[in-house]
Enzyme design. Structure first.
Site, PDB file in Angstrom:
ATOM      1  N   GLU A 141       0.838  -1.210   0.000  1.00  0.00           N
ATOM      2  CA  GLU A 141       0.000   0.000   0.000  1.00  0.00           C
ATOM      3  C   GLU A 141       0.871   1.257   0.000  1.00  0.00           C
ATOM      4  OE1 GLU A 141      -1.312   2.147   3.290  1.00  0.00           O
ATOM      5  OE2 GLU A 141      -1.261   0.437   4.656  1.00  0.00           O
TER       6      GLU A 141
ATOM      7  N   LYS B  24      -4.713  -1.113  14.840  1.00  0.00           N
ATOM      8  CA  LYS B  24      -4.205  -0.246  15.909  1.00  0.00           C
ATOM      9  C   LYS B  24      -5.115  -0.316  17.113  1.00  0.00           C
ATOM     10  CE  LYS B  24      -4.614   3.571  13.816  1.00  0.00           C
ATOM     11  NZ  LYS B  24      -5.267   3.210  12.609  1.00  0.00           N
TER      12      LYS B  24
END
Ligand code: PSU
Ligand code: MN
Length: 314
Positions: free
Chosen positions: A27, A159
């Site tokens: 990415e 996260k």
């Protein structure tokens, strides 16, 4: 407009397709929005190198020079890392960048879209987007993409600033297998101590290849999310990071109350603030897990390739 008019694959990626070599998509939001300069370029180069070291070919996905690029040459990678006007490209943003002639870094969802269109089956990222804690309807498009694009996505979980239980529930609802690579727990990105269960634990690249091939062979269309924890000595103890995450979450809530921060801005803001408050530790852990994931993705691309060869009818 036809997709073939807006896509360019690098020579290396074209050749890899022709020779049936394993390819790993990478990415680029992490380059344009996730990391500061100059760490962003160094990281992008390290990830490509990690993929190569495992005998696979890297294809960093981005928008540059008016085209969707599958694979960047070194000069393009450098230009992307220095672009001041780069857009964060999730599914709804491709046309924006192409029509306005802007460069762009693709998110997990954006990268998966391009990887599928160009026949790439393995993709490495740091952490996926998910359900945010602060605003109830802030759910990353990444989850939608994971539900509908069949591909192996290697990550270090999500996260811990996200709502992890809600993110996992959402993945279950969408039918996305969550694989713990060498672990029974969903890893919490840069911090130690994952507590939530994955849907299956797999321990070798061969097992992951067999799992993914079986999942898709059954006719499923979802991604296989492979979650690899960062080794404890590189991760931040969760007790140390928890108050920082709490503070950043409060800051986001305050800004959302006044509408001074919305949508796509949230994730980059959180990453930057956690890094500031942890005095750079979160970024060090982030860099380590990104490279780790690229390495595993290289291995998985290789084993998926040989699995496909072995099981191809003669
Ligand atoms: N998590 C990180 N670093 C990142 C991202 C996620 O630790 O740079 C990026 C990924 O590209 C992911 C995107 O797809 O943020 C999710 O953004 P949002 O929450 O706006 O969907
Ligand atoms: Mn969001």
């Amino acid at each position: 407009m036809d997709f073939s008019q807006v896509i360019t694959s690098s020579l290396e990626v074209v050749r890899a397709h022709q020779q049936n070599q394993p390819i790993v998509a990478l990415e680029s939001t992490v380059i344009t929005h996730g990391l500061p300069r100059p760490q962003n370029l160094a990281l992008a180069q390290d990830m490509e190198q990690a993929v190569r070291a495992e005998g696979a070919v890297p294809a960093t996905i981005a928008i540059l020079d008016g085209k969707i690029q599958a694979g960047l040459n070194p000069g393009q990678l450098e230009r992307l890392s220095n672009a001041d006007d780069a857009i964060k490209i999730s599914l709804r943003d491709f046309a924006t960048a192409l029509v306005k002639g802007k460069p762009g870094g693709t998110t997990v969802a954006g990268t998966m879209f391009v990887a599928q269109k160009t026949g790439i089956q393995v993709f490495a990222t740091g952490g996926i987007g998910g359900v945010h804690k602060e605003a109830h309807l802030d759910v990353s498009t990444d989850l939608q993409a994971l539900a509908s694009i069949p591909m192996i996505v290697v990550c270090a979980g999500a996260k811990s600033i996200l709502d992890l239980p809600a993110t996992l529930e959402y993945l279950e609802t969408l039918g996305v297998p969550v694989v713990g690579y060498g672990t029974d727990k969903f890893p919490e990105f840069f911090s130690t101590g994952g507590k939530l269960p994955v849907s299956v634990r797999l321990d070798t690249p061969e097992e992951v290849a067999a799992f993914a091939s079986t999942h898709w062979g059954l006719g499923m269309h979802s991604a296989v999310l492979v979650c690899q924890p960062l080794p404890d000595h590189l991760a931040i103890p969760s007790a140390e990071i928890a108050p920082i995450l709490e503070q950043v979450s409060n800051e986001v809530r305050e800004r959302q109350k006044t509408n001074s921060m919305t949508g796509q801005e949230v994730t980059p803001y959180e990453l930057r603030r956690v890094n500031e408050l942890s005095h750079g530790r979160s970024m060090q852990a982030n860099l380590a897990l990104l490279t780790n994931n690229a390495r595993l993705a290289g291995k998985l691309a290789r084993s998926l390739n040989s699995y496909a060869r072995q099981s191809r009818p003669l």
